[in-house]
Design a protein around this motif. Structure first.
Motif, PDB file in Angstrom:
ATOM      1  N   PRO A  34       0.673  -1.312  -0.058  1.00  0.00           N
ATOM      2  CA  PRO A  34       0.134   0.061   0.077  1.00  0.00           C
ATOM      3  C   PRO A  34       0.825   1.236   0.026  1.00  0.00           C
ATOM      4  O   PRO A  34       0.300   2.479  -0.379  1.00  0.00           O
ATOM      5  CB  PRO A  34      -0.960  -0.232   1.375  1.00  0.00           C
ATOM      6  CG  PRO A  34      -0.072  -1.094   2.124  1.00  0.00           C
ATOM      7  CD  PRO A  34       0.635  -2.088   1.212  1.00  0.00           C
ATOM      8  N   THR A  35       2.075   1.343   0.312  1.00  0.00           N
ATOM      9  CA  THR A  35       2.913   2.417   0.267  1.00  0.00           C
ATOM     10  C   THR A  35       3.984   2.483  -0.795  1.00  0.00           C
ATOM     11  O   THR A  35       4.826   3.396  -0.829  1.00  0.00           O
ATOM     12  CB  THR A  35       3.661   2.438   1.695  1.00  0.00           C
ATOM     13  OG1 THR A  35       4.466   1.485   1.851  1.00  0.00           O
ATOM     14  CG2 THR A  35       2.837   2.791   2.966  1.00  0.00           C
ATOM     15  N   SER A  36       3.980   1.421  -1.678  1.00  0.00           N
ATOM     16  CA  SER A  36       5.141   1.507  -2.511  1.00  0.00           C
ATOM     17  C   SER A  36       5.180   2.474  -3.755  1.00  0.00           C
ATOM     18  O   SER A  36       6.194   2.776  -4.297  1.00  0.00           O
ATOM     19  CB  SER A  36       5.334   0.083  -3.240  1.00  0.00           C
ATOM     20  OG  SER A  36       4.268  -0.181  -3.865  1.00  0.00           O
ATOM     21  N   GLY A  84       4.451   7.136   6.208  1.00  0.00           N
ATOM     22  CA  GLY A  84       3.916   6.967   7.631  1.00  0.00           C
ATOM     23  C   GLY A  84       2.639   7.116   7.920  1.00  0.00           C
ATOM     24  O   GLY A  84       1.868   6.626   8.677  1.00  0.00           O
ATOM     25  N   GLU A  85       1.910   8.280   7.075  1.00  0.00           N
ATOM     26  CA  GLU A  85       0.587   8.651   7.542  1.00  0.00           C
ATOM     27  C   GLU A  85      -0.348   7.345   7.045  1.00  0.00           C
ATOM     28  O   GLU A  85      -1.268   7.093   7.558  1.00  0.00           O
ATOM     29  CB  GLU A  85      -0.041   9.790   6.852  1.00  0.00           C
ATOM     30  CG  GLU A  85       0.093   9.788   5.255  1.00  0.00           C
ATOM     31  CD  GLU A  85       0.068  11.170   4.539  1.00  0.00           C
ATOM     32  OE1 GLU A  85      -0.989  11.135   3.618  1.00  0.00           O
ATOM     33  OE2 GLU A  85       0.481  12.236   4.993  1.00  0.00           O
ATOM     34  N   VAL A  86       0.064   6.606   6.002  1.00  0.00           N
ATOM     35  CA  VAL A  86      -0.568   5.585   5.759  1.00  0.00           C
ATOM     36  C   VAL A  86      -0.555   4.264   6.587  1.00  0.00           C
ATOM     37  O   VAL A  86      -1.353   3.540   6.953  1.00  0.00           O
ATOM     38  CB  VAL A  86      -0.467   4.873   4.219  1.00  0.00           C
ATOM     39  CG1 VAL A  86      -1.075   3.800   3.780  1.00  0.00           C
ATOM     40  CG2 VAL A  86      -0.803   6.254   3.073  1.00  0.00           C
ATOM     41  N   LEU A  87       0.817   4.123   7.197  1.00  0.00           N
ATOM     42  CA  LEU A  87       1.091   3.035   8.069  1.00  0.00           C
ATOM     43  C   LEU A  87       0.092   3.239   9.243  1.00  0.00           C
ATOM     44  O   LEU A  87       0.096   2.333   9.836  1.00  0.00           O
ATOM     45  CB  LEU A  87       2.610   2.924   8.108  1.00  0.00           C
ATOM     46  CG  LEU A  87       3.396   2.568   6.598  1.00  0.00           C
ATOM     47  CD1 LEU A  87       4.939   2.169   7.210  1.00  0.00           C
ATOM     48  CD2 LEU A  87       2.751   1.202   6.236  1.00  0.00           C
ATOM     49  N   ASP A  88       0.212   4.570   9.804  1.00  0.00           N
ATOM     50  CA  ASP A  88      -0.533   4.871  10.886  1.00  0.00           C
ATOM     51  C   ASP A  88      -1.754   4.271  10.863  1.00  0.00           C
ATOM     52  O   ASP A  88      -2.395   3.880  11.955  1.00  0.00           O
ATOM     53  CB  ASP A  88      -0.423   6.294  11.233  1.00  0.00           C
ATOM     54  CG  ASP A  88       0.934   6.775  11.577  1.00  0.00           C
ATOM     55  OD1 ASP A  88       1.589   5.801  12.204  1.00  0.00           O
ATOM     56  OD2 ASP A  88       1.277   8.005  11.764  1.00  0.00           O
ATOM     57  N   VAL A  89      -2.551   4.491   9.892  1.00  0.00           N
ATOM     58  CA  VAL A  89      -3.910   4.220   9.464  1.00  0.00           C
ATOM     59  C   VAL A  89      -4.072   2.621   9.743  1.00  0.00           C
ATOM     60  O   VAL A  89      -4.942   2.142  10.438  1.00  0.00           O
ATOM     61  CB  VAL A  89      -4.461   4.670   8.172  1.00  0.00           C
ATOM     62  CG1 VAL A  89      -5.664   3.969   7.981  1.00  0.00           C
ATOM     63  CG2 VAL A  89      -4.612   6.260   8.271  1.00  0.00           C
ATOM     64  N   ILE A  90      -2.971   1.923   9.037  1.00  0.00           N
ATOM     65  CA  ILE A  90      -3.163   0.602   9.046  1.00  0.00           C
ATOM     66  C   ILE A  90      -2.683  -0.040  10.585  1.00  0.00           C
ATOM     67  O   ILE A  90      -3.584  -0.940  11.033  1.00  0.00           O
ATOM     68  CB  ILE A  90      -1.997   0.058   8.100  1.00  0.00           C
ATOM     69  CG1 ILE A  90      -2.577   0.398   6.642  1.00  0.00           C
ATOM     70  CG2 ILE A  90      -1.986  -1.623   8.196  1.00  0.00           C
ATOM     71  CD1 ILE A  90      -1.170  -0.087   5.644  1.00  0.00           C
ATOM     72  N   LYS A  91      -1.930   0.580  11.136  1.00  0.00           N
ATOM     73  CA  LYS A  91      -1.731   0.158  12.704  1.00  0.00           C
ATOM     74  C   LYS A  91      -3.060   0.546  13.377  1.00  0.00           C
ATOM     75  O   LYS A  91      -3.193  -0.504  14.489  1.00  0.00           O
ATOM     76  CB  LYS A  91      -0.624   1.113  13.076  1.00  0.00           C
ATOM     77  CG  LYS A  91       0.584   0.611  13.327  1.00  0.00           C
ATOM     78  CD  LYS A  91       1.902   1.569  13.918  1.00  0.00           C
ATOM     79  CE  LYS A  91       2.863   1.863  12.790  1.00  0.00           C
ATOM     80  NZ  LYS A  91       3.729   2.957  13.223  1.00  0.00           N
TER      81      LYS A  91
END
Length: 258
Positions: free
Chosen positions: A181-183, A191-198
């Motif tokens: 999803p971040t590539s 980071g902002e996308v990974l934070d949502v996934i976390k």
């Protein structure tokens, strides 16, 4: 608690996938418990994305069985024989998974909010009012509550990807699938996308992620699989696989990426 064995959210048994002469998946077995996060890592072309696409029936498997919450996907089994489901039944089943791709695949002529409510209104037949309320809540959840009336071309890549996540969640999937999803994002937007996934992981969403973000995999995964050449070479707790890999192929890969 003894008693009935708990049915996994996702269960893959003996999954093979051929593209012509290319054997992309070679008998993959995988089980993901409800509320668990499974992360797949491995070199490009190792079959990780193909595996995700088999789970939500974007790819037709060549052999094996895919089950979601115990329900066979794509087929009905009668007297040990498999009978293909109709396209309508398959699209019905496909709604049980939410898929987020590398490219955000938003409708460019619709605002962020319209993108999110499109599925609930047209596929699930929700009322516009109900879909709108839920859509605004989901945009809020991914940190975009003020941007519902913007079009995709007015949003950054990270914002577009967060709209794509909200859109997938709007269909109330049992399982969320993330294909790198971040590539496609600039590094400062990852980071902002990974934070949502976390945050989704914390709320107990069942997820499978394909990612190159090894640090993130370590942080969010309940279990990690390393794939190479269509095979799950190694699996286990992220800490064990990443710091204490047993297989030479896993070690060789990690020595390049860590």
């Amino acid at each position: 608690m003894h008693g009935m064995p708990v049915t996994p959210a996702v269960e893959l048994s003996g999954i093979h996938k051929f593209y012509g002469g290319v054997h992309a998946l070679c008998g993959v077995d995988l089980s993901i418990a409800r509320g668990e996060v499974c992360v797949a890592i491995g070199p490009s072309g190792s079959g990780k994305s193909t595996l995700l696409r088999c789970i939500n029936q974007l790819e037709v498997i060549s052999a094996g069985r895919v089950r979601l919450s115990g329900v066979l996907q794509g087929y009905r089994e009668i007297d040990g024989k498999l009978h293909e489901l109709s396209r309508r039944e398959i699209s019905e089943q496909r709604r049980r998974t939410g898929m987020v791709f590398q490219r955000f695949n938003l409708f460019p002529h619709m605002t962020a909010l319209q993108n999110v409510i499109e599925g609930p209104v047209h596929v699930k037949r929700q009322s516009k009012k109900q879909a709108r309320e839920r859509g605004l809540a989901l945009l809020d959840r991914v940190g975009l509550d003020r941007l519902g009336d913007r079009y995709p071309n007015q949003l950054s890549g990270g914002q577009q990807q967060r709209v794509a996540i909200a859109r997938a969640l709007a269909m109330d999937p049992e399982v969320m699938l993330f294909d790198e999803p971040t590539s496609a994002l600039d590094p400062e937007l990852v980071g902002e996308v990974l934070d949502v996934i976390k945050d989704l992981a914390r709320t107990g969403m069942t997820m499978m992620l394909v990612t190159h973000e090894i640090g993130f995999a370590r942080e969010v995964a309940d279990h990690l699989i390393f794939m190479d050449n269509g095979v799950v070479v190694e699996r286990g707790k992220p800490q064990d696989v990443l710091t204490n890999a047993k297989e030479p192929r896993t070690k060789a890969f990690l020595s390049k990426v860590l």
